[in-house]
Every structure is written in structure tokens, then in C-alpha cells.
Design an enzyme around this catalytic site. Structure first.
Site, PDB file in Angstrom:
ATOM      1  N   ASN A 112       0.840  -1.200   0.000  1.00 16.90           N
ATOM      2  CA  ASN A 112       0.000   0.000   0.000  1.00 16.90           C
ATOM      3  C   ASN A 112       0.873   1.248   0.000  1.00 16.90           C
ATOM      4  OD1 ASN A 112      -2.603   1.607   0.674  1.00 16.90           O
ATOM      5  ND2 ASN A 112      -1.200   2.178   2.310  1.00 16.90           N
ATOM      6  N   GLU A 113       0.848   1.990  -1.100  1.00 12.97           N
ATOM      7  CA  GLU A 113       1.394   3.343  -1.229  1.00 12.97           C
ATOM      8  C   GLU A 113       2.916   3.447  -1.129  1.00 12.97           C
ATOM      9  OE1 GLU A 113      -0.804   5.804   1.536  1.00 12.97           O
ATOM     10  OE2 GLU A 113      -2.540   5.902   0.218  1.00 12.97           O
TER      11      GLU A 113
ATOM     12  N   GLU B 138      -8.845   4.371  -3.465  1.00 17.00           N
ATOM     13  CA  GLU B 138      -8.959   5.012  -2.153  1.00 17.00           C
ATOM     14  C   GLU B 138      -9.421   6.450  -2.336  1.00 17.00           C
ATOM     15  OE1 GLU B 138      -6.045   5.212   0.922  1.00 17.00           O
ATOM     16  OE2 GLU B 138      -5.371   3.144   0.642  1.00 17.00           O
TER      17      GLU B 138
END
Length: 822
Positions: free
Chosen positions: A399-400, A497
Site C-alpha cells: 500500500n502506497e 482510495e
């Protein structure tokens, strides 16, 4: 943490002919802190916090400031001990293993005072958000959080069993790849046969096998006759979740029979990245069983800081709420945990697609050999455990972290950046990606989220702009721009998101707070908000379109403010999600073809302000009721552009349908529409978003009896032969705080019961926006809530999750609308 096991006695004479035995060590253990000053009983599975609470030594960890008060628990060292007798004679078994399914996290394991192992990874079989996030507390738990047992066996033991259905396009037939991992402890080869049966597919096949001593993998290939009709698994809203019962029987030498049962689902998944006419870049969407599907849903975080609190009932309640809100997808976020088996089984059953991150998030990770070895074990184990689930449609490396690296979140010097890029590629590409490609060929893999997908690969695994609107997926947050202005949102290929915060309901907060905390600016409210500036951002965004509460009663002001944050959140996410849904079929200014909307976040880990649409425990916020509508399979979406009012029709259906669009205009001061218009019958094509209606706002106002923007509101719906096909949607022509003619609505309800369902017959004296029905802490949900009431009467159903009575509902019922705080 130390695990101390003391074997007191191996009982002799307990002769057995079984080829393997399992002895559970679940249940009561003794727990002791580092200096021995505190000793208490504790349950396994469980954690130290839960044991302390169960013994009355601490309060509820979520009460008020206890996340600070109980930091000492995580800072101490703890020893779990158990004395036990094994009810069989160890010497009669060729192999005896101690199995720890999950240890949290760094521990040394002693058996009869001898160190037999160490752990440093809670995601292996033997939570990073445990240390807090902007939506959760810091509770780094310690304990044995999954099953623990002793296994003894002779001849051989089945360690793992997994399978993958594979569709052969050229032959147009289904095959099943089955992989079984054995530990053969016999000194001689073990022979036998395997019988695989899938009765409903008229399939039974037998194979001969021979296991050489040691760790052995048996791979079997089952062909399903093309003459047999195989019903595929579909996501919720697109078809049935058909599965087939399969048994696999291993009949081995020495009279050893090992039988496994499983449910097999057949489905294909493709991630389509291809050129789009009129737009640079590539598409990014999923085909399930060859059909393009718009992914609608949210992001999943752990349901509790303390995993022993996460019951089967809670998982089902939360996941049922997903499909009840017309969602078809959850992204299991990479900063939490790999969920328990039951989570994925429920997703299979309910038709919830899962975007599965590996557990790496918002950080730079090491690549020393010890860490890579730990990651290899973690990833390989999770792939084996999870790949048979049809619900999982994609693996994502992290994630990210690509964005964090390339946007330089951590202020890495330019000269050092190549080192970090090399480490990133080593971990996620050369390690995790290779493991996925070797272990699971049935679904796609991307290195990160957000990412540019194929473009990231072309740029040597890190893109200059991982959040590009022309490739892959994006994460988007903007708390300053007006969320009612759809032009601030990215017209991206896939939004994985996005979101806005709100506070949970007062009935949820009341359980973990005291009277002195019930103010928006109290010490408690400021402490509970972990997103910097979050409370101010909520009030700022709400103030753009609503009058802020002005009651002289502090408690009334607090409750009204909570209500208003939920209104703001619901309306903001509605506007953004509807923008993504209506962008699925068009390219505007070279951007568009959006094929996914997963808002942040679905659920709460504790009682606090967050982006969630489900409060801690499962109560629906206003946003979740809105999601039920803005994720509806057929939806009309209204918006303005250059002073022209448009309505798009959005369809997720597989077929075309004939229908009409009805458009009505009300003044705020009357329950009777001032004008209405019904279109000619048209065909709404399945899987498309198209413009159905456009009219200059000035013409609409003139046509409707000299309406003004401030005095009127528009509603609209799709129907066929007087049957409603969509939710009734609405469009504000001005901010509600500027509304003219809006007066306080007196709303009453008559409650009756029909079986297990309760009927609320509502009546209002005036038009009422954002009508909120609340029954306090009584578990359940309404059929609709937070709605615009433009008619005198409306009937709403209440579905209780636990037995309740009409009397309890009447005593707890409260209704609020926007007119109550103006």
C-alpha cells in the site's frame, strides 16, 4: 514474549492404531509479566490485554484515554506458560510437531526448559496498524492469537492442501490443479492412490502416487469434461456464487487414509490494460468470466485491535452489510492483517471480490537476507492458504510504497534514491512477485497501490507519477476543495482510495466516554481524532453548505455536530462516487473510462472519528445508507456543468432494459411538486453510463413556476410500467444553508411489527432533507436512512440483528432532519 511449555508426563499404554493424532493446547494458560510481579490466567487464542481485562485488572481498553493509560502492557515482556500431559506415548510416533498458527510477534519458545524456536513475524504460520494509524489507536498486542496444538504422525502427514481452477480457452474446458504438500517420515517410499470426486460435475478420477521420504509435493491435474455444464462463480449483483463440493481421498500404504473436503468455485479473472481511443495511457479494469465489471465497494481494515474479539457473528454482520449496500468488492488494505479463513469463505459465499494487499504499507522496508527470508515464508504461506478462494481477484505488493518512494514522502536525498529504488525492486519484484508468479497463475499481480500497472513495469517498476489518471489506480484525498464540485475529482481509470471523515453516532461514543467528554472541543474529542486537523476539516467542509449547530445546550450541539459530520461525509462521498460511476463509458479531455470506486474505509477498529461507513460494532453511518443507493445496479446521476443540468443513467446490468426517467421539482416550502417531466421510453444498455437528460438550469427554473435556485430542489428516478427500477436521487440547486422556504419539519412515526421486521410509517409536516432515524444501541439497520423527504408519508423498514420488541424501539427511537439544527 516467551512461550514456556512444560510436558509433565507422557501417558504410557495408550495404544492406538491411528496414523496421526492432534492434541489441542487451546484454553487456559498462565501469563506472567517480565519481573514476575503479575501472574494471571489467560485464554489461548488471545492476547495479554484481553486476559487483563477478563481478570478485572484493567478497564475496557477503548474507554476514554486507556490507549495511553495501558501502554505499559505493550512495553513489558510477557511469558505464556502451560503444563500439560500428552494423552499418548510419544515414542510410538515418528514425528511430533508443535504447531503455532499465529504468535504476536517477537517470541522465544521453550519446551521443557529447552529453546525450540523463535518467531518474529505474526503473518507466518508457526499488525502493523497495531502501532496506531490516523483512524485507530496504538495497541501493540502480545499473545498467541491463533490456534496452538501438538501433532504426531507416522508414515506421512498432509501439511498443505490447495487448488486452483484453470480455464483452458483453446479447449474451452475447465481443469483443476491440486497441490498437496506431505511430510513423509517413513524410511521407505509410501505408495497409494488418490481419489478425487466432484459428484455434481459427474467427475471422479483416480491417480497412483509414490512419496519418497522427506518433504514432498504432489501435483494433480483434474479435467472436467466439456460435456458437463459448469456454473461459474459471479460477484454479488452479477450472478450466483455457485460452488461444488469436492472430496480428495489419499489411500496410502500402512492403512493410512487422509481425506480432505473443500468447496470448488470456477471463475476467471483478467486485468485489462489496453489502449483507449481518444486517451493516452491504458485502461485498468477487471473481467470476471469474460464480462467487464465495475468494482464497487470499500477498503477493509481489521475489525478490532484485539483479534480474539473478532467473532464469526461480527464478520458475517460486517460482510453482509457490504452486499446489503450493493457493493461487490473489498480491498484488504496492506497495513492490517491477512484475514482469517472465515473472512474469505464468507466473501466466496456472498460474492464479494477481494483486492488483497500483501502486508506492507507506507514505509521503507529492509532487504537484508534475514528479512527477505521472513517475507518469503510469509508470502509463500499466504498464497498457499488463500489462492483457492474465487473471491480474491488480485494480489498487490504493498500500500502506497511506490508513491511514497517516488513522491519522496520521507525526504530521501537525490543521491541516495537509487539505493532505495533498488531495495524496493528487490523486495516487491524480485521476491514477492516471483513468489506469486510461481505459486498462483490464476489471478493478476501488481506491485503497489496506487500504481500505473503496465506503465510501472515499463518504467523499471517505479513510475515518475504513480498516481496518474491515465494508468492503473489512484488514491485521492482533498479536504479543502468543495466536495460538491465534481470537477475537483480525478477522472482516473480506477479509484481505489478516497473519502472524508465523520464522527460515529452518540450511542456508539457514549459507551467509551463520560459526560465531560461530550463536546466537539473536549480533551477526549481532540485525543480521539488521530488525523491531524481532522475535526477542523470536517467543520470546514460542512460549513461550505450547511449552517453549523448553534444550540445553547452543549450536549445538543455535540449531537447535532455529530449528525452534521455524517451528513457532510455521506454527501461528499456520494458526489465523488457518482462522478466515478458516470465516467465509466466516456472520455472527456482525454480522461475517463473509470471502472472502479473503492472508498476509504468500510469499518472502524474503535469508537472514534474516521472515514468509515460502518461504526465499531457494525452500526450503519449515513454514508453506508447512501452507498446502498449510489452503488445501486441502476442509477440516475444528476450534476451541473456550465449552468446546464444533466442526468446520466448508469447500469451495471448484463442486459439492456426499456425504461423512462421521471424528473420532479419541489419547492422547499411545499410537499407537492411544482412540476414534473417524464421522458419518452428509452433502452438503457447494460454495462454503460450515458446522458439521458439535459436542460439549462434557467429553463428548468422558468418552466417550474418561477423557481429559484434557493427555493427549489430536483429529484429523479428510473421506472418501467410504474415499477421503480432505481433509487430516487436528488440534486441541490443551491447550498441548503441558502435554502428559501425550508421550515422545521415535524416528523412522527407509527411503529408496527410484521414477523421479525418492524415497519416505521412516517409522516412529515414539511419537506425535510437528510432525515435520520435512530434507535440508539439497538442492533439493526433501516431499509433507508438519511433521505430527502418530499412527500407527506413514507414507510421505512427496520431489520433487527438481535431479538427486540416494539416497546424497546419506541423508547429508543429518535428522528432528526436538517431542519432541526437550523
Amino acid at each position: 514474549m516467551r512461550l514456556h511449555l512444560l510436558l509433565l508426563l507422557a501417558l504410557c499404554g495408550a495404544g492406538t492404531t491411528a496414523a496421526e493424532l492432534s492434541y489441542s493446547l487451546r484454553g487456559n494458560w498462565s501469563i506472567c509479566n517480565g519481573n514476575g510481579s503479575l501472574e494471571l490466567p489467560g485464554a489461548v487464542p488471545g492476547c495479554v490485554h484481553s486476559a487483563l481485562f477478563q481478570q478485572g485488572l484493567i478497564q475496557d481498553s477503548y474507554y476514554r484515554f486507556n490507549d495511553l493509560n495501558y501502554r505499559w502492557v505493550s512495553l513489558d515482556n510477557w511469558t505464556y506458560s502451560k503444563e500439560f500431559k500428552i494423552p499418548f506415548e510419544i515414542s510410538k510416533w515418528q514425528k511430533v510437531n508443535l504447531i503455532l498458527e499465529g504468535v504476536d510477534t517477537v517470541s522465544k519458545i521453550l519446551f521443557n526448559e529447552v529453546t525450540i524456536g523463535e518467531t518474529d513475524n505474526m503473518f507466518n504460520r508457526y499488525e502493523q496498524c497495531s502501532f496506531s494509524w490516523d483512524w485507530g489507536p496504538s495497541f501493540p498486542t502480545q499473545g498467541i492469537w491463533k490456534d496452538v496444538r501438538i501433532e504426531a504422525y507416522n508414515i506421512c502427514h498432509l501439511n498443505y492442501f490447495t487448488f486452483s481452477p484453470i480455464y483452458d480457452k483453446s479447449a474451452q474446458e475447465w481443469n483443476l490443479e491440486i497441490e498437496s504438500t506431505f511430510d513423509a517420515v517413513s524410511s521407505k517410499p509410501v505408495g497409494g492412490q488418490v481419489i478425487i470426486a466432484i459428484p455434481k460435475l459427474q467427475t471422479q478420477q483416480t491417480y497412483s502416487i509414490e512419496l519418497q521420504p522427506g518433504k514432498r509435493i504432489v501435483e494433480l491435474f483434474v479435467n472436467i469434461s466439456k460435456n458437463i455444464t459448469v456454473e461459474t462463480w459471479w460477484p454479488h449483483g452479477h450472478g450466483n456464487q455457485t460452488g461444488y463440493n469436492m472430496t480428495v481421498l489419499f489411500e496410502l500404504d500402512g492403512g493410512l487414509n487422509i481425506e480432505k473436503s473443500a468447496k470448488v468455485y470456477f471463475r476467471t479473472v483478467e486485468l485489462i490494460e489496453e489502449p483507449i481511443k481518444g486517451s493516452p495511457g491504458l485502461s485498468f479494469y477487471f473481467k470476471i468470466n469474460g464480462f467487464p465489471i465495475f468494482l464497487k465497494g470499500s477498503n477493509w481494515i481489521p475489525a478490532d485491535s484485539f483479534q480474539d474479539r473478532v467473532t464469526s457473528e461480527l464478520l458475517r454482520l460486517l460482510l453482509q452489510s457490504v452486499v446489503d449496500a450493493n457493493m461487490n468488492t473489498l480491498r484488504v488494505w496492506g497495513g492490517g492483517i491477512y484475514e482469517q479463513d472465515e473472512f474469505y469463505e464468507l466473501c466466496d459465499e456472498l460474492g464479494i471480490m477481494v483486492w488483497q494487499d500483501f502486508m506492507f504499507a507506507c514505509a521503507l522496508y529492509p532487504t537484508d537476507q534475514g528479512f527477505l527470508d521472513s517475507v518469503t515464508a510469509e508470502v509463500a504461506y499466504q498464497i498457499k492458504r488463500l489462492k483457492s478462494h474465487p473471491s480474491i481477484i488480485i494480489w498487490s505488493g504493498n500500500n502506497e510504497n511506490e508513491e511514497a518512494l517516488m513522491m519522496n514522502w520521507y525526504h530521501i536525498s537525490f543521491t541516495d534514491r537509487p539505493i532505495y529504488i533498488k531495495d524496493y525492486v528487490t523486495l516487491y519484484v524480485k521476491n514477492i512477485r516471483e513468489l506469486v508468479l510461481a505459486g498462483d497463475k490464476s489471478r493478476p499481480f501488481i506491485t503497489s497501490s496506487p500504481t500505473n500497472g503496465a506503465e510501472t513495469v515499463a518504467e523499471a517498476w517505479v513510475s515518475q507519477n504513480p498516481n496518474s489518471n491515465y494508468f492503473g489506480d489512484v488514491h485521492f484525498y482533498d479536504y479543502i476543495s468543495d466536495c460538491w464540485n465534481w470537477k475537483v475529482f480525478p477522472k482516473a481509470r480506477f479509484a481505489s482510495e478516497y473519502g472524508y471523515q465523520s464522527w460515529p453516532s452518540f450511542s456508539t461514543l457514549e459507551k467509551v466516554s463520560s459526560t465531560e467528554d461530550w463536546s466537539f472541543n473536549s480533551k477526549f474529542s481532540l485525543h480521539r481524532q488521530h488525523h491531524e486537523g481532522g475535526n477542523k476539516q470536517m467543520l470546514y467542509q460542512a460549513g461550505l453548505h450547511f449552517k453549523l449547530p448553534q444550540s445553547t445546550d452543549p450536549l445538543r450541539t455535540f449531537k447535532d455536530t455529530i449528525y452534521l459530520t455524517q451528513v457532510m461525509q455521506a454527501q461528499c462521498v456520494k458526489t465523488e462516487t457518482e462522478f466515478y460511476r458516470r465516467s465509466r463509458s466516456e472520455i472527456v479531455d482525454q480522461q475517463g473510462h473509470t471502472m472502479g470506486a473503492l472508498y476509504w474505509q468500510l469499518n472502524d477498529i474503535w469508537q472514534a472519528p474516521s472515514w468509515a461507513s460502518l461504526e465499531y460494532g457494525g452500526k450503519w453511518k449515513m454514508l453506508h445508507y447512501f452507498a446502498q443507493n449510489f452503488f445501486a445496479p441502476l442509477l440516475p446521476v444528476g450534476f451541473e456543468n456550465e449552468n446546464t443540468f444533466y442526468i446520466y443513467g448508469v447500469s451495471d446490468l448484463h442486459s439492456d432494459y426499456s425504461m423512462t426517467l421521471s424528473v420532479r421539482v419541489h419547492t422547499w416550502s411545499s410537499l407537492e411538486p411544482v412540476c414534473s417531466r417524464v421522458t419518452e421510453r428509452f433502452v438503457m444498455k447494460g454495462g454503460e453510463a450515458v446522458c439521458l437528460y439535459e436542460e439549462p438550469v434557467s429553463e428548468l427554473l422558468r418552466r417550474c413556476g418561477n423557481c429559484t435556485r434557493e427555493s427549489c430542489v430536483v429529484s429523479f428516478y428510473l421506472s418501467a410500467d410504474h415499477e421503480l427500477l432505481s433509487p430516487t436521487n436528488y440534486h441541490f440547486l443551491s447550498s441548503p444553508k441558502e435554502a428559501v422556504g425550508l421550515c422545521k419539519a415535524q416528523i412522527t412515526a407509527i411503529i408496527s411489527q410484521q414477523g421479525d421486521i418492524f415497519v416505521f410509517d412516517l409522516e412529515t409536516s414539511a419537506v425535510a432533507p437528510f432525515v435520520w432515524l435512530d434507535v440508539g444501541s439497538i442492533p439493526g439497520r433501516f431499509s433507508d436512512n438519511g433521505f430527502l423527504m418530499t412527500e407527506k408519508t413514507r414507510t421505512i423498514l427496520f431489520y433487527p440483528w438481535e431479538p427486540t420488541s416494539k416497546n424497546e424501539l419506541e423508547q429508543s427511537f429518535h428522528v432528526t432532519s436538517l431542519t432541526d439544527i437550523y
